[in-house]
Scaffold this motif. Structure first.
Motif, PDB file in Angstrom:
ATOM      1  N   PRO A 378       3.950 -13.418   2.381  1.00 26.65           N
ATOM      2  CA  PRO A 378       4.606 -12.231   2.048  1.00 26.65           C
ATOM      3  C   PRO A 378       5.619 -12.111   3.376  1.00 26.65           C
ATOM      4  N   SER A 379       6.823 -11.023   2.912  1.00 28.56           N
ATOM      5  CA  SER A 379       7.828 -10.769   3.713  1.00 28.56           C
ATOM      6  C   SER A 379       7.288  -9.409   4.365  1.00 28.56           C
ATOM      7  N   ASP A 380       8.162  -9.066   5.592  1.00 27.73           N
ATOM      8  CA  ASP A 380       7.844  -7.884   6.071  1.00 27.73           C
ATOM      9  C   ASP A 380       7.965  -6.641   5.220  1.00 27.73           C
ATOM     10  N   LEU A 385       4.449  -2.476   2.232  1.00 30.20           N
ATOM     11  CA  LEU A 385       3.932  -1.939   1.155  1.00 30.20           C
ATOM     12  C   LEU A 385       2.528  -2.122   0.795  1.00 30.20           C
ATOM     13  N   LEU A 386       2.091  -3.194   1.089  1.00 31.03           N
ATOM     14  CA  LEU A 386       0.621  -3.775   1.136  1.00 31.03           C
ATOM     15  C   LEU A 386      -0.316  -2.624   2.159  1.00 31.03           C
ATOM     16  N   ALA A 387       0.061  -2.605   3.444  1.00 28.98           N
ATOM     17  CA  ALA A 387      -0.527  -1.775   4.321  1.00 28.98           C
ATOM     18  C   ALA A 387      -0.695  -0.360   3.926  1.00 28.98           C
ATOM     19  N   LYS A 388       0.624   0.139   3.395  1.00 24.93           N
ATOM     20  CA  LYS A 388       0.516   1.528   3.076  1.00 24.93           C
ATOM     21  C   LYS A 388      -0.367   1.676   1.777  1.00 24.93           C
ATOM     22  N   VAL A 389      -0.403   0.691   1.035  1.00 23.94           N
ATOM     23  CA  VAL A 389      -1.396   1.155  -0.296  1.00 23.94           C
ATOM     24  C   VAL A 389      -2.835   0.780   0.372  1.00 23.94           C
ATOM     25  N   ARG A 390      -2.994  -0.198   1.228  1.00 25.61           N
ATOM     26  CA  ARG A 390      -4.432  -0.229   1.704  1.00 25.61           C
ATOM     27  C   ARG A 390      -4.948   0.854   2.428  1.00 25.61           C
ATOM     28  N   GLU A 391      -4.097   1.559   3.258  1.00 21.56           N
ATOM     29  CA  GLU A 391      -4.455   2.700   4.002  1.00 21.56           C
ATOM     30  C   GLU A 391      -4.803   3.931   3.118  1.00 21.56           C
ATOM     31  N   VAL A 392      -4.059   4.231   1.910  1.00 22.24           N
ATOM     32  CA  VAL A 392      -4.477   4.995   1.251  1.00 22.24           C
ATOM     33  C   VAL A 392      -5.896   4.808   0.410  1.00 22.24           C
ATOM     34  N   CYS A 393      -6.065   3.530  -0.101  1.00 23.24           N
ATOM     35  CA  CYS A 393      -6.937   3.138  -1.046  1.00 23.24           C
ATOM     36  C   CYS A 393      -8.394   3.022  -0.212  1.00 23.24           C
ATOM     37  N   PRO A 437      14.292 -16.984  -7.457  1.00 26.24           N
ATOM     38  CA  PRO A 437      12.928 -17.220  -8.210  1.00 26.24           C
ATOM     39  C   PRO A 437      11.825 -16.897  -7.159  1.00 26.24           C
ATOM     40  N   GLU A 438      11.904 -17.855  -6.309  1.00 25.97           N
ATOM     41  CA  GLU A 438      10.661 -17.808  -5.293  1.00 25.97           C
ATOM     42  C   GLU A 438      10.365 -16.572  -4.689  1.00 25.97           C
ATOM     43  N   LEU A 444       6.487  -9.811  -7.366  1.00 25.59           N
ATOM     44  CA  LEU A 444       5.615  -9.464  -8.403  1.00 25.59           C
ATOM     45  C   LEU A 444       4.086  -9.770  -7.807  1.00 25.59           C
ATOM     46  N   GLN A 445       3.798 -10.661  -7.148  1.00 29.44           N
ATOM     47  CA  GLN A 445       2.459 -10.907  -6.577  1.00 29.44           C
ATOM     48  C   GLN A 445       1.953  -9.841  -5.501  1.00 29.44           C
ATOM     49  N   THR A 446       2.999  -9.463  -4.938  1.00 28.65           N
ATOM     50  CA  THR A 446       2.837  -8.371  -3.990  1.00 28.65           C
ATOM     51  C   THR A 446       2.256  -7.196  -4.708  1.00 28.65           C
TER      52      THR A 446
END
Length: 519
Positions: A378-380, A385-393, A437-438, A444-446
């Protein structure tokens, strides 16, 4: 090992079919039960029907039925509704159950042995509709000058021989209990009850001789228990009182009695006093929620605005109804609802925001990656995004749900959904398909990972729909608890196992308001 958790609703009075208020309380309780299970706790969740008392006897007589026939019929409607609403109760208790009669007589004998019951004569005001006694000072004047209870229900002057409970003996310990932080919430209810006790407690009439539909008072011919003695006892009947045993050892005292604000007095003054008298542990918390108003107006048969919750669930879907009630109303306060408000909120938040996010993401993975997941770096932007979602969930929503602040927890969850949608717009995976494409695959996978967290978190509120999303993602059934949110290896394991995504089907279709039928 997580502590066990025992949760009860008020048991519902089945002198009529269930209404939206019954559905609201029981859905809220179910959300709590599912939430605690997802936290890893063993939950005992009890609901049911309160079938004795003068009101039931009178209603049955008016309908040409026996009280038992009426109770059987009406209790069946409640059970049917709760099954439709996907209520995950462990016991549906009925106060006509044999073990409940035995438990009620056992607590009576314990209070009698303590010297807290005595025979005398009752003269005073009684509301059949509330099954409650009221002091003269509490009564209000109706439009025609008639006396009414504080709830606006008719009262009648009652005189009969009755057993009394020495409630006055428990004023000091009750005040101490009521002032214990966390015992009674919200704070407004606590303040009301403290004021009630400080005005002075009268001994409570706890038996009736004017009818016989109730639990018989031990060794006192012609007396049946005041309906609230027997109703409140259901909470200990359901975990094995008076025999004790595994359920009793594990689950009593109750972690939460969830009730309507109109019956707080019974649960925070009478019930603790009975338990103190019987030398039994007290419940840890009582929460008195508000009422649901129909377009801001209290429902009544005379106004013709009584809502059938079964009808709402059939029209709009069970999970849509559950989501709306928990997201729309600040729990503890009164709230308003309408079909229009439900459709607008569910369409905007579930269909357009979360549902569309899941549908678009999975469709693009199926179409542009042949549905095959790949391990990626994953990029920065992805990590943010993943950290923000994880904190909420993993943190914010569970913290708010633990405090019964459902609408606040859902609002935080929704902001995380909006953050995912903003990320889609910023990253534009449809454009990346041609240029990089990469990077498209990483984006999409994020989103795939974020949707998994969002679906796990919202399960207590929309269990069927969240399960459908998790099924489409391919998340195993045993990997859907809150503890699994911390597992960062799950995606790698899924990708490594050659998991692929099929073409998704929409989980949250848009709702339509039914057309008004011609008059």
């Amino acid at each position: 090992m997580a502590e066990p958790y025992y949760l009860t609703t008020a048991i519902h009075y089945p002198n009529g079919r269930p209404h939206i208020g019954h559905a609201y309380e029981t859905i809220a309780a179910d959300v709590i039960a599912r939430f605690q299970r997802l936290r890893g706790r063993e939950v005992r969740f009890q609901t049911g029907t309160d079938e004795h008392g003068l009101k039931m006897a009178q209603k049955a007589r008016d309908m040409g039925k026996t009280p038992r026939e009426l109770a059987d019929e009406m209790s069946g409607y409640f059970r049917e509704l709760f099954d439709v609403l996907n209520i995950s109760y462990d016991r549906f208790i009925r106060t006509t159950d044999a073990d409940h009669h035995r438990a009620s007589q056992a607590i009576w004998q314990a209070m009698e042995a303590k010297g807290d019951l005595y025979l005398d004569r009752y003269e005073g005001w009684y509301s059949v509709r509330d099954e409650a006694y009221y002091d003269e000072k509490e009564l209000v004047e109706g439009e025609g000058g008639e006396k009414l209870s504080p709830q606006g229900t008719p009262v009648e002057w009652t005189e009969e021989e009755t057993w009394f409970f020495r409630l006055s003996r428990y004023a000091e310990p009750l005040l101490e209990l009521l002032k214990t932080p966390g015992f009674l919430e919200p704070a407004s209810r606590r303040n009301e009850m403290v004021a009630f006790v400080e005005r002075g407690l009268q001994d409570l009439s706890v038996s009736r001789t004017s009818f016989d539909w109730g639990v018989k008072v031990p060794n006192s011919d012609g007396h049946v228990m005041y309906v609230w003695v027997d109703a409140l006892t259901n909470y200990i009947t359901g975990v094995g009182y008076p025999d004790g045993g595994e359920l009793w050892e594990k689950f009593w005292p109750a972690d939460l009695h969830l009730i309507g604000k109109d019956i707080v007095r019974f649960h925070t003054i009478y019930w603790p006093a009975f338990l103190m008298s019987a030398d039994l542990p007290l419940p840890k918390k009582v929460f008195g929620h508000g009422f649901l108003l129909n377009r801001g107006v209290k429902e009544s048969k005379s106004l013709g605005n009584v809502t059938d919750p079964m009808e709402l669930a059939e029209k709009f879907g069970v999970d849509a109804l559950r989501y709306f009630l928990l997201a729309e109303v600040t729990f503890g306060q009164d709230g308003s609802y309408s079909a229009e408000a439900l459709v607008n909120k569910v369409n905007a938040e579930l269909a357009n925001s979360f549902g569309n996010l899941a549908q678009r993401t999975l469709s693009m993975i199926a179409k542009n990656m042949d549905g095959v997941l790949e391990v990626f770096e994953p990029s920065d932007d992805d990590k943010v995004l993943l950290a923000k979602v994880r904190e909420v969930c993993a943190d914010i929503l569970p913290r708010e749900f633990e405090q019964l602040a459902f609408s606040i927890g859902i609002e935080a969850w929704l902001k995380a959904v909006y953050a995912c949608n903003a990320y889609v717009d910023e990253q534009a995976p449809w454009a990346l398909k041609k240029t990089d494409p990469e990077r498209m695959k990483a984006v999409l996978q994020t989103l795939f990972m974020a949707i998994r967290d969002l679906a796990i978190a919202i399960q207590p509120v929309v269990p069927e729909k969240a399960a459908a999303v998790l099924d489409q993602l391919g998340v195993p059934a045993e990997k859907r608890a809150y503890a699994d949110l911390a597992d960062d290896g799950w995606f790698r394991a899924l990708a490594g196992a050659g998991h692929s995504i099929g073409k998704p089907t929409p989980v949250f279709p848009r709702l339509e308001l039914p057309e008004e039928e011609p008059a």
